[in-house]
Write a protein that holds these residues in place. Structure first.
Motif, PDB file in Angstrom:
ATOM      1  N   VAL A  52      -3.828   8.906  -4.376  1.00  0.00           N
ATOM      2  CA  VAL A  52      -2.358   8.907  -4.385  1.00  0.00           C
ATOM      3  C   VAL A  52      -1.830  10.210  -3.800  1.00  0.00           C
ATOM      4  CG1 VAL A  52      -0.329   8.937  -5.888  1.00  0.00           C
ATOM      5  CG2 VAL A  52      -2.134   7.260  -6.276  1.00  0.00           C
ATOM      6  N   TYR A  53      -2.299  11.371  -4.297  1.00  0.00           N
ATOM      7  CA  TYR A  53      -1.706  12.626  -3.804  1.00  0.00           C
ATOM      8  C   TYR A  53      -2.138  12.965  -2.375  1.00  0.00           C
ATOM      9  CZ  TYR A  53      -5.887  15.478  -5.021  1.00  0.00           C
ATOM     10  OH  TYR A  53      -7.142  16.031  -5.108  1.00  0.00           O
ATOM     11  N   LYS A  54      -3.154  12.280  -1.843  1.00  0.00           N
ATOM     12  CA  LYS A  54      -3.518  12.513  -0.444  1.00  0.00           C
ATOM     13  C   LYS A  54      -2.682  11.674   0.522  1.00  0.00           C
ATOM     14  CE  LYS A  54      -8.357  13.899  -0.976  1.00  0.00           C
ATOM     15  NZ  LYS A  54      -9.762  13.495  -0.725  1.00  0.00           N
ATOM     16  N   HIS A  55      -2.279  10.464   0.090  1.00  0.00           N
ATOM     17  CA  HIS A  55      -1.629   9.547   1.020  1.00  0.00           C
ATOM     18  C   HIS A  55      -0.158   9.276   0.701  1.00  0.00           C
ATOM     19  CE1 HIS A  55      -5.981   8.648   1.391  1.00  0.00           C
ATOM     20  NE2 HIS A  55      -5.684   8.463   2.683  1.00  0.00           N
ATOM     21  N   SER A  56       0.303   9.669  -0.460  1.00  0.00           N
ATOM     22  CA  SER A  56       1.686   9.377  -0.820  1.00  0.00           C
ATOM     23  C   SER A  56       2.642  10.386  -0.180  1.00  0.00           C
ATOM     24  CB  SER A  56       1.857   9.395  -2.340  1.00  0.00           C
ATOM     25  OG  SER A  56       3.192   9.160  -2.682  1.00  0.00           O
ATOM     26  N   LYS A  57       3.898   9.970  -0.012  1.00  0.00           N
ATOM     27  CA  LYS A  57       4.934  10.857   0.512  1.00  0.00           C
ATOM     28  C   LYS A  57       6.047  11.110  -0.515  1.00  0.00           C
ATOM     29  CE  LYS A  57       4.221   9.476   5.305  1.00  0.00           C
ATOM     30  NZ  LYS A  57       4.839   8.904   6.538  1.00  0.00           N
ATOM     31  N   ASP A  58       5.866  10.582  -1.711  1.00  0.00           N
ATOM     32  CA  ASP A  58       6.822  10.795  -2.789  1.00  0.00           C
ATOM     33  C   ASP A  58       6.414  12.048  -3.574  1.00  0.00           C
ATOM     34  OD1 ASP A  58       8.744  10.609  -4.691  1.00  0.00           O
ATOM     35  OD2 ASP A  58       7.902   8.875  -5.721  1.00  0.00           O
ATOM     36  N   GLY A  59       7.324  13.030  -3.655  1.00  0.00           N
ATOM     37  CA  GLY A  59       6.990  14.296  -4.298  1.00  0.00           C
ATOM     38  C   GLY A  59       6.659  14.146  -5.771  1.00  0.00           C
ATOM     39  N   PRO A  91       0.816  -1.236   0.000  1.00  0.00           N
ATOM     40  CA  PRO A  91       0.000   0.000   0.000  1.00  0.00           C
ATOM     41  C   PRO A  91       0.843   1.277   0.000  1.00  0.00           C
ATOM     42  CG  PRO A  91       0.003  -1.002   2.173  1.00  0.00           C
ATOM     43  CD  PRO A  91       0.710  -1.969   1.274  1.00  0.00           C
ATOM     44  N   ASN A  92       2.111   1.207   0.421  1.00  0.00           N
ATOM     45  CA  ASN A  92       2.943   2.413   0.470  1.00  0.00           C
ATOM     46  C   ASN A  92       3.641   2.731  -0.858  1.00  0.00           C
ATOM     47  OD1 ASN A  92       2.387   2.780   3.217  1.00  0.00           O
ATOM     48  ND2 ASN A  92       4.040   1.370   3.811  1.00  0.00           N
ATOM     49  N   SER A  93       3.514   1.863  -1.845  1.00  0.00           N
ATOM     50  CA  SER A  93       4.126   2.094  -3.155  1.00  0.00           C
ATOM     51  C   SER A  93       3.082   2.692  -4.096  1.00  0.00           C
ATOM     52  CB  SER A  93       4.661   0.780  -3.727  1.00  0.00           C
ATOM     53  OG  SER A  93       5.191   0.990  -4.999  1.00  0.00           O
ATOM     54  N   PRO A  94       3.265   3.940  -4.552  1.00  0.00           N
ATOM     55  CA  PRO A  94       2.248   4.563  -5.414  1.00  0.00           C
ATOM     56  C   PRO A  94       2.324   4.120  -6.865  1.00  0.00           C
ATOM     57  CG  PRO A  94       4.029   6.106  -5.038  1.00  0.00           C
ATOM     58  CD  PRO A  94       4.361   4.883  -4.232  1.00  0.00           C
ATOM     59  N   SER A  95       3.336   3.347  -7.248  1.00  0.00           N
ATOM     60  CA  SER A  95       3.512   3.014  -8.670  1.00  0.00           C
ATOM     61  C   SER A  95       2.363   2.157  -9.193  1.00  0.00           C
ATOM     62  CB  SER A  95       4.847   2.302  -8.876  1.00  0.00           C
ATOM     63  OG  SER A  95       4.909   1.140  -8.081  1.00  0.00           O
ATOM     64  N   TYR A  96       1.874   1.189  -8.360  1.00  0.00           N
ATOM     65  CA  TYR A  96       0.786   0.330  -8.827  1.00  0.00           C
ATOM     66  C   TYR A  96      -0.514   1.122  -8.954  1.00  0.00           C
ATOM     67  CZ  TYR A  96       4.067  -3.360  -7.597  1.00  0.00           C
ATOM     68  OH  TYR A  96       5.168  -4.152  -7.517  1.00  0.00           O
ATOM     69  N   MET A 119      -4.133  20.453   1.483  1.00  0.00           N
ATOM     70  CA  MET A 119      -2.956  19.590   1.545  1.00  0.00           C
ATOM     71  C   MET A 119      -1.670  20.416   1.631  1.00  0.00           C
ATOM     72  SD  MET A 119      -4.153  16.554   1.657  1.00  0.00           S
ATOM     73  CE  MET A 119      -2.597  15.722   1.572  1.00  0.00           C
ATOM     74  N   ALA A 120      -1.613  21.558   0.924  1.00  0.00           N
ATOM     75  CA  ALA A 120      -0.431  22.426   1.004  1.00  0.00           C
ATOM     76  C   ALA A 120      -0.296  23.047   2.388  1.00  0.00           C
ATOM     77  CB  ALA A 120      -0.507  23.511  -0.073  1.00  0.00           C
ATOM     78  N   ASP A 121      -1.433  23.407   3.002  1.00  0.00           N
ATOM     79  CA  ASP A 121      -1.375  23.961   4.362  1.00  0.00           C
ATOM     80  C   ASP A 121      -0.965  22.900   5.378  1.00  0.00           C
ATOM     81  OD1 ASP A 121      -2.155  26.376   3.326  1.00  0.00           O
ATOM     82  OD2 ASP A 121      -4.294  26.060   3.754  1.00  0.00           O
ATOM     83  N   ALA A 122      -1.412  21.664   5.148  1.00  0.00           N
ATOM     84  CA  ALA A 122      -1.063  20.601   6.088  1.00  0.00           C
ATOM     85  C   ALA A 122       0.378  20.130   5.918  1.00  0.00           C
ATOM     86  CB  ALA A 122      -2.020  19.412   5.905  1.00  0.00           C
ATOM     87  N   ASN A 123       0.941  20.270   4.688  1.00  0.00           N
ATOM     88  CA  ASN A 123       2.327  19.857   4.412  1.00  0.00           C
ATOM     89  C   ASN A 123       3.096  21.046   3.823  1.00  0.00           C
ATOM     90  OD1 ASN A 123       2.059  16.681   4.695  1.00  0.00           O
ATOM     91  ND2 ASN A 123       0.309  17.388   3.500  1.00  0.00           N
ATOM     92  N   PRO A 124       3.461  22.019   4.643  1.00  0.00           N
ATOM     93  CA  PRO A 124       4.060  23.240   4.090  1.00  0.00           C
ATOM     94  C   PRO A 124       5.474  23.044   3.538  1.00  0.00           C
ATOM     95  CG  PRO A 124       4.078  23.305   6.488  1.00  0.00           C
ATOM     96  CD  PRO A 124       3.321  22.081   6.111  1.00  0.00           C
ATOM     97  N   ARG A 125       6.125  21.953   3.847  1.00  0.00           N
ATOM     98  CA  ARG A 125       7.484  21.735   3.350  1.00  0.00           C
ATOM     99  C   ARG A 125       7.532  20.889   2.083  1.00  0.00           C
ATOM    100  NH1 ARG A 125      10.999  23.255   7.397  1.00  0.00           N
ATOM    101  NH2 ARG A 125      12.753  22.177   6.394  1.00  0.00           N
ATOM    102  N   GLU A 126       6.373  20.480   1.580  1.00  0.00           N
ATOM    103  CA  GLU A 126       6.298  19.666   0.366  1.00  0.00           C
ATOM    104  C   GLU A 126       6.004  20.568  -0.831  1.00  0.00           C
ATOM    105  OE1 GLU A 126       6.935  17.148  -2.091  1.00  0.00           O
ATOM    106  OE2 GLU A 126       6.897  16.199  -0.105  1.00  0.00           O
ATOM    107  N   LEU A 127       6.952  20.655  -1.747  1.00  0.00           N
ATOM    108  CA  LEU A 127       6.824  21.558  -2.898  1.00  0.00           C
ATOM    109  C   LEU A 127       5.813  21.054  -3.913  1.00  0.00           C
ATOM    110  CD1 LEU A 127       7.847  24.013  -4.506  1.00  0.00           C
ATOM    111  CD2 LEU A 127       9.697  22.568  -5.379  1.00  0.00           C
ATOM    112  N   SER A 163       0.229  12.685  -9.973  1.00  0.00           N
ATOM    113  CA  SER A 163      -1.179  12.330  -9.754  1.00  0.00           C
ATOM    114  C   SER A 163      -2.058  13.578  -9.686  1.00  0.00           C
ATOM    115  CB  SER A 163      -1.311  11.507  -8.480  1.00  0.00           C
ATOM    116  OG  SER A 163      -0.817  12.239  -7.367  1.00  0.00           O
ATOM    117  N   ALA A 164      -1.573  14.639  -9.036  1.00  0.00           N
ATOM    118  CA  ALA A 164      -2.364  15.867  -8.963  1.00  0.00           C
ATOM    119  C   ALA A 164      -2.525  16.496 -10.336  1.00  0.00           C
ATOM    120  CB  ALA A 164      -1.690  16.856  -7.996  1.00  0.00           C
TER     121      ALA A 164
END
Length: 441
Positions: free
Chosen positions: A78-85, A49-54, A115-123, A91-92
């Motif tokens: 994917v863009y809500k739960h993934s941690k890969d930029g 489940p942690n791999s977004p490729s599938y 999502m940007a407000d919740a993750n301010p360090r994710e570009l 996906s977005a």
């Protein structure tokens, strides 16, 4: 082949033959696999489940088959739960492409903003939000999204680079300069390409002081990079900073003395500054091939020559032909420029003596005919028939058995329409051709 499975092209080897008997018949089957059941994809997503490729692969497949709602649902997951930029941004972007024509832009904007407000360090969230604004035509909101990202994310240089590119596309060069300067300040090791781009922006806004400062610092920081020296010199030459361009080209020639195009450009700059002797020296080196070449020592062991000469491969023969053609073009260009300088200085007689002396040297014989052809063409364009006749007669005196000079002299007489003087040369040329054909037969 038995047991090959998918992607088994080229599996047949010695190991395969040990484990399988040699088949009696071989066949090649090509084609694509049409998926009708997504159970395997869903099982792979469940197992990892942690791999977004599938999830991205399944969503891409649904999008291509026209199941847009299901694909958009997967992209949003994917863009809500993934941690890969990279996966978040991809996906977005696909979600924006699907949902924006369906009239769900406001919902998507609120989701990406939260999502940007919740993750301010994710570009990636800020990039996707800015792309949504750009497709909606809200360029002010686009810039605000990136400026918010610059205040929180770690990759500030990428943010300012994107803003500078957008400002450049809109034709706002002062803003592009501001963003490029901030990008270079945030970069630990700025690339020379980006600094040259900033200097180009300065020159386009007629700010030669800052541009000159950047380009001279590049010359000091990268004295051994041919690419940087060439780009800096071309930019300085383009905006008429001749003194600095001469300095860059001289540094380039110190590293690569066998570059004829650089010598021709440097000679052109010397002409603009009325330094004719330096220009003549550079052009003479191109025309007659006097470079500072390192001497190659002969090998002690001499290989025996085979009876049959091995032919070079096609790509080597083509490379040699192209290099010879480029060198002949450079020589012609340098020779025309050199003759213009001698004409401007009133020293054409010195030029002709130099030509006759140099063409008699053994090392010039390889390209002597091509040089004479270029000389004849230039003299005929300027209708200097008497001068051309003097050069050809001198060459005929040095090599009386070479009928090429007699043919050129004949052509010169025909251009002047002096038929009486032309008759003996025509006779000699005809006799020479007859003897040549007899020798061939």
């Amino acid at each position: 082949m038995r047991g090959g499975g998918a992607c088994s092209f080229g599996v047949l080897s010695s190991i395969t033959l040990l484990s399988h008997p040699i088949p009696e018949r071989l066949a090649l089957v090509t084609g694509g696999v049409q998926v009708t059941d997504y159970a395997a994809y869903r099982e792979a997503i469940r197992l990892r489940p942690n791999s977004p490729s599938y999830s991205l692969a399944l969503a891409d497949l649904m999008r291509k088959q026209g199941q847009l709602r299901q694909a958009a649902r997967l992209y949003r997951h994917v863009y809500k739960h993934s941690k890969d930029g990279r996966a978040i941004y991809e996906s977005a972007l696909y979600a924006v492409e699907i949902l924006l024509p369906l009239g769900e832009g406001e919902r998507l904007e609120s989701e990406l903003q939260s999502m940007a407000d919740a993750n301010p360090r994710e570009l990636a969230y800020f990039r996707a939000l800015a792309e949504l604004y750009r497709r909606q035509g809200k360029m002010k909101a686009y810039r605000i999204a990136y400026l918010k990202a610059a205040a929180t994310v770690d990759q500030k240089s990428q943010v300012y680079k994107q803003l500078a590119q957008v400002a450049q596309e809109q034709g706002d060069l002062p803003k592009a300069i501001i963003y490029f300067r901030k990008m270079l300040e945030e970069s630990p090791n700025p690339a020379p390409r980006e600094q040259i781009k900033l200097a180009n922006f300065y020159l386009q806004t007629n700010d030669k002081v800052n541009a000159r400062k950047i380009l001279l610092s590049l010359l000091n920081e990268h004295p051994n990079s041919l690419r940087v020296l060439r780009q800096v010199a071309a930019l300085l030459d383009k905006y008429n900073l001749h003194k600095e361009a001469i300095q860059a080209y001289e540094q380039f020639l110190n590293l690569d003395p066998q570059s004829p195009s650089t010598r021709i450009r440097l000679a052109h700059l010397y002409q603009k500054r009325q330094q004719y002797q330096a220009a003549i020296g550079l052009l003479n080196a191109v025309v007659w091939g006097y470079y500072d070449r390192p001497e190659r020592r002969k090998k002690a062991v001499v290989k025996k020559r085979s009876k049959t000469r091995r032919r070079l491969p096609y790509y080597m023969r083509r490379f040699r032909r192209s290099r010879r053609y480029r060198m002949s073009l450079s020589r012609r260009q340098a020779m025309v420029q050199l003759m213009k300088i001698y004409k401007k200085l009133g020293m054409l007689s010195a030029w002709e003596r130099r030509v006759v002396y140099a063409l008699g040297e053994p090392r010039i014989r390889r390209f002597r005919y091509y040089m004479i052809r270029g000389l004849i063409r230039y003299y005929q364009q300027n209708r200097w028939f008497n001068r051309l006749q003097g050069v050809l007669e001198e060459m005929r005196r040095q090599e009386p058995r070479n009928i090429l000079w007699t043919q050129d002299d004949e052509e010169c007489f025909m251009k002047q329409k002096i038929f009486l003087d032309f008759a003996p040369y025509f006779f000699l040329c005809s006799v020479g051709r007859i003897f040549y054909f007899i020798h061939v037969l």
